[in-house]
Scaffold this motif. Structure first.
Motif, PDB file in Angstrom:
ATOM      1  N   ASN A 145       1.066  -1.287   0.001  1.00 18.32           N
ATOM      2  CA  ASN A 145       0.051  -0.024   0.049  1.00 18.32           C
ATOM      3  C   ASN A 145       1.150   1.241  -0.007  1.00 18.32           C
ATOM      4  OD1 ASN A 145      -2.701   0.942  -0.215  1.00 18.32           O
ATOM      5  ND2 ASN A 145      -2.713   1.281   2.130  1.00 18.32           N
ATOM      6  N   ALA A 146       2.049   1.284   0.759  1.00 21.58           N
ATOM      7  CA  ALA A 146       2.774   2.371   0.735  1.00 21.58           C
ATOM      8  C   ALA A 146       3.654   2.698  -0.646  1.00 21.58           C
ATOM      9  CB  ALA A 146       3.760   2.108   2.011  1.00 21.58           C
ATOM     10  N   PHE A 147       3.902   1.475  -1.236  1.00 17.23           N
ATOM     11  CA  PHE A 147       4.294   1.830  -2.742  1.00 17.23           C
ATOM     12  C   PHE A 147       3.124   2.502  -3.686  1.00 17.23           C
ATOM     13  CE2 PHE A 147       8.055  -0.709  -1.117  1.00 17.23           C
ATOM     14  CZ  PHE A 147       8.862  -0.573  -2.437  1.00 17.23           C
ATOM     15  N   LYS A 148       2.096   2.054  -3.382  1.00 14.41           N
ATOM     16  CA  LYS A 148       0.994   2.712  -4.221  1.00 14.41           C
ATOM     17  C   LYS A 148       0.762   4.145  -3.998  1.00 14.41           C
ATOM     18  CE  LYS A 148      -2.577   2.636  -7.116  1.00 14.41           C
ATOM     19  NZ  LYS A 148      -2.997   3.787  -6.874  1.00 14.41           N
ATOM     20  N   HIS A 149       0.784   4.243  -2.502  1.00 14.11           N
ATOM     21  CA  HIS A 149       0.586   5.721  -2.142  1.00 14.11           C
ATOM     22  C   HIS A 149       1.667   6.659  -2.919  1.00 14.11           C
ATOM     23  CE1 HIS A 149      -3.150   5.619   0.206  1.00 14.11           C
ATOM     24  NE2 HIS A 149      -2.669   4.759   0.914  1.00 14.11           N
ATOM     25  N   MET A 150       2.862   6.096  -2.868  1.00 20.08           N
ATOM     26  CA  MET A 150       4.057   6.821  -3.141  1.00 20.08           C
ATOM     27  C   MET A 150       3.798   7.171  -4.708  1.00 20.08           C
ATOM     28  SD  MET A 150       6.819   8.511  -2.802  1.00 20.08           S
ATOM     29  CE  MET A 150       7.215   8.261  -1.134  1.00 20.08           C
ATOM     30  N   ASP A 151       3.687   6.141  -5.484  1.00 16.75           N
ATOM     31  CA  ASP A 151       3.312   6.346  -6.826  1.00 16.75           C
ATOM     32  C   ASP A 151       2.241   7.418  -7.169  1.00 16.75           C
ATOM     33  OD1 ASP A 151       4.253   5.342  -9.564  1.00 16.75           O
ATOM     34  OD2 ASP A 151       2.114   4.479  -9.555  1.00 16.75           O
ATOM     35  N   ASP A 152       1.127   7.246  -6.321  1.00 18.96           N
ATOM     36  CA  ASP A 152       0.151   8.371  -6.572  1.00 18.96           C
ATOM     37  C   ASP A 152       0.645   9.757  -6.275  1.00 18.96           C
ATOM     38  OD1 ASP A 152      -1.727   6.398  -7.130  1.00 18.96           O
ATOM     39  OD2 ASP A 152      -2.550   6.077  -5.259  1.00 18.96           O
ATOM     40  N   GLN A 153       1.428   9.875  -5.335  1.00 16.69           N
ATOM     41  CA  GLN A 153       1.944  11.038  -5.077  1.00 16.69           C
ATOM     42  C   GLN A 153       2.724  11.613  -5.869  1.00 16.69           C
ATOM     43  OE1 GLN A 153       3.670  11.374  -0.867  1.00 16.69           O
ATOM     44  NE2 GLN A 153       5.003  13.108  -1.634  1.00 16.69           N
ATOM     45  N   ILE A 154       3.837  10.738  -6.538  1.00 10.82           N
ATOM     46  CA  ILE A 154       4.701  11.137  -7.705  1.00 10.82           C
ATOM     47  C   ILE A 154       3.791  11.669  -8.824  1.00 10.82           C
ATOM     48  CG2 ILE A 154       6.080  10.472  -9.357  1.00 10.82           C
ATOM     49  CD1 ILE A 154       7.210   8.405  -7.262  1.00 10.82           C
ATOM     50  N   GLU A 155       2.670  10.911  -9.132  1.00  6.25           N
ATOM     51  CA  GLU A 155       1.714  11.505 -10.156  1.00  6.25           C
ATOM     52  C   GLU A 155       1.171  12.983  -9.860  1.00  6.25           C
ATOM     53  OE1 GLU A 155      -1.887   9.693 -12.736  1.00  6.25           O
ATOM     54  OE2 GLU A 155      -1.785   9.101 -10.737  1.00  6.25           O
ATOM     55  N   GLN A 156       0.686  12.940  -8.892  1.00  8.80           N
ATOM     56  CA  GLN A 156       0.208  14.430  -8.200  1.00  8.80           C
ATOM     57  C   GLN A 156       1.321  15.538  -8.602  1.00  8.80           C
ATOM     58  OE1 GLN A 156      -1.340  14.002  -4.408  1.00  8.80           O
ATOM     59  NE2 GLN A 156      -2.641  12.518  -5.017  1.00  8.80           N
ATOM     60  N   GLN A 169       3.923  15.315 -10.264  1.00  8.27           N
ATOM     61  CA  GLN A 169       4.370  15.487 -11.647  1.00  8.27           C
ATOM     62  C   GLN A 169       3.274  16.338 -12.453  1.00  8.27           C
ATOM     63  OE1 GLN A 169       4.270  11.363 -13.211  1.00  8.27           O
ATOM     64  NE2 GLN A 169       6.646  11.451 -13.036  1.00  8.27           N
ATOM     65  N   VAL A 170       2.051  16.461 -12.170  1.00  5.85           N
ATOM     66  CA  VAL A 170       1.251  17.494 -12.563  1.00  5.85           C
ATOM     67  C   VAL A 170       1.365  18.751 -12.070  1.00  5.85           C
ATOM     68  CG1 VAL A 170      -1.219  17.628 -12.721  1.00  5.85           C
ATOM     69  CG2 VAL A 170      -0.689  15.579 -13.130  1.00  5.85           C
ATOM     70  N   SER A 171       1.440  18.974 -10.809  1.00 13.39           N
ATOM     71  CA  SER A 171       1.332  19.940 -10.108  1.00 13.39           C
ATOM     72  C   SER A 171       2.866  20.994 -10.468  1.00 13.39           C
ATOM     73  CB  SER A 171       1.404  20.248  -8.571  1.00 13.39           C
ATOM     74  OG  SER A 171       1.998  19.261  -8.017  1.00 13.39           O
ATOM     75  N   GLN A 172       3.763  20.312 -10.261  1.00  8.17           N
ATOM     76  CA  GLN A 172       5.078  20.800 -10.518  1.00  8.17           C
ATOM     77  C   GLN A 172       5.928  20.576 -11.804  1.00  8.17           C
ATOM     78  OE1 GLN A 172       7.678  19.906  -7.084  1.00  8.17           O
ATOM     79  NE2 GLN A 172       6.158  19.840  -5.685  1.00  8.17           N
ATOM     80  N   ARG A 173       5.153  19.777 -12.745  1.00  8.10           N
ATOM     81  CA  ARG A 173       5.717  19.549 -14.234  1.00  8.10           C
ATOM     82  C   ARG A 173       7.032  18.679 -13.913  1.00  8.10           C
ATOM     83  NH1 ARG A 173       4.131  25.107 -17.522  1.00  8.10           N
ATOM     84  NH2 ARG A 173       1.937  25.020 -16.939  1.00  8.10           N
ATOM     85  N   LEU A 174       6.976  17.848 -13.425  1.00 12.54           N
ATOM     86  CA  LEU A 174       8.165  16.851 -13.221  1.00 12.54           C
ATOM     87  C   LEU A 174       7.979  15.607 -13.984  1.00 12.54           C
ATOM     88  CD1 LEU A 174       8.879  17.385  -9.392  1.00 12.54           C
ATOM     89  CD2 LEU A 174      10.130  18.454 -11.328  1.00 12.54           C
ATOM     90  N   ALA A 175       8.865  15.046 -14.679  1.00 11.17           N
ATOM     91  CA  ALA A 175       8.874  13.987 -15.442  1.00 11.17           C
ATOM     92  C   ALA A 175       9.747  12.969 -14.696  1.00 11.17           C
ATOM     93  CB  ALA A 175       9.263  14.232 -16.730  1.00 11.17           C
ATOM     94  N   GLY A 176       9.527  11.712 -15.411  1.00  9.82           N
ATOM     95  CA  GLY A 176      10.612  10.810 -15.070  1.00  9.82           C
ATOM     96  C   GLY A 176      10.207   9.697 -14.099  1.00  9.82           C
ATOM     97  N   GLY A 177      10.701   8.633 -13.554  1.00 11.37           N
ATOM     98  CA  GLY A 177      10.448   7.707 -12.675  1.00 11.37           C
ATOM     99  C   GLY A 177      11.611   6.939 -12.088  1.00 11.37           C
TER     100      GLY A 177
END
Length: 299
Positions: free
Chosen positions: A32-43, A45-53
């Protein structure tokens, strides 16, 4: 009657709770922590226009057990009394071929009109239409023959072999965090649906064994493992540890440092070279060496 049904329902729920082990709850929390982290990265990436993984490898120590969670091509091993115990495996287009093909089979729209989920030994040429060629799909481990049709001329979902295998000719790992905006070159096809953020979690119970100061957990990114195998890593661990006193905590840091240095190699005219003159790692190299026991109760 209603109260009896409610009582039975509560009893069933309690039985279910009793059936869930502490270990399963910890694994679920890590997933679940991994999933939450992935969701946070997605947010972000949208708000700060960051790319990558990135890939992610984590070790959690809780109540006498190590939980090693891996999403990507980093790896971990335990070295105990000279024995090598794998604590993860790489997630690549080759190791997860059937999962990727099955998703593409269920949702062909993810492939656009450019890719096929079927796998062939090589790229098919238009002149080979109507001929028979070996292939395999999401249900097959072996190979069989099929007649080549127009659809088979599309680019394969998994292209290349070994370390050069890529999903849609773009990315060489199939699990990790981020890459929500990653698309196939010059197209609008997203690759993220094929990249899972969920880790595989392996458990090691420290209470089942007596550990000495030379027993360690080694965590490393692919920059280490691309050029150094498990046996070579274990050899470096033993070599460095024996040159320090068992109660010297810096000995583990020195092992990690030595593993990084040897994997990078020495800069020569033909680039970075290992001791055997093979090409050194050109990737990032991160290494953690965690003691499992011994003086000072390092666990």
């Amino acid at each position: 009657m209603a109260s009896e049904r409610l009582h039975l329902h509560i009893c069933e729920q309690l039985r279910d709770l009793k059936a869930v082990s502490h270990e399963s709850l910890v694994i679920g929390a890590i997933e679940n922590a991994f999933k939450h982290m992935d969701d946070q990265i997605e947010q972000e990436q949208v708000s700060q226009r960051l790319a990558g993984g990135c890939c992610a490898l984590a070790a959690v120590y809780l109540m006498g057990k190590f939980y090693v969670a891996n999403a990507g091509d980093s790896r971990a091993i335990i070295i105990r009394n000279g024995e090598i115990i794998p604590m993860s495996r790489e997630f690549t287009p080759e190791t997860e071929r059937q999962r990727l093909q099955f998703l593409a089979f269920l949702r062909p729209e993810l492939l656009g009109k450019e890719f096929t989920h079927l796998e062939f030994p090589r790229r098919i040429q238009p002149k080979e239409l109507g001929r028979k060629m070996l292939y395999r799909d999401q249900d097959m481990n072996g190979w069989a023959y099929k007649k080549i049709e127009e659809d088979d001329l599309k680019f394969p979902l998994i292209y290349g072999e070994g370390k050069k295998a890529r999903v849609m000719a773009m990315i060489g790992v199939t699990r990790g965090l981020g890459d929500h905006d990653l698309k196939v070159f010059s197209s609008n096809i997203h690759i993220k649906p094929f990249l899972s953020c969920f880790p595989e979690v392996r458990v090691y119970d420290l209470t089942q064994y007596e550990h000495c100061p030379d027993d360690v957990l080694v965590l490393g990114t692919d920059g280490l493992w691309d050029v150094t195998n498990d046996k070579e890593v274990a050899g470096v661990v033993m070599e460095v540890l024996t040159s320090y006193e068992p109660n010297d905590p810096c000995r583990y840091t020195m092992v990690a440092q030595e593993l990084v240095v040897r994997s990078r190699g020495v800069l020569k005219e033909r680039g970075w070279r290992l001791a055997n003159d093979k090409l050194g790692s050109g990737d990032d190299i991160s290494v953690f060496v965690i003691p499992l026991g011994g003086p000072g109760n390092y666990t």
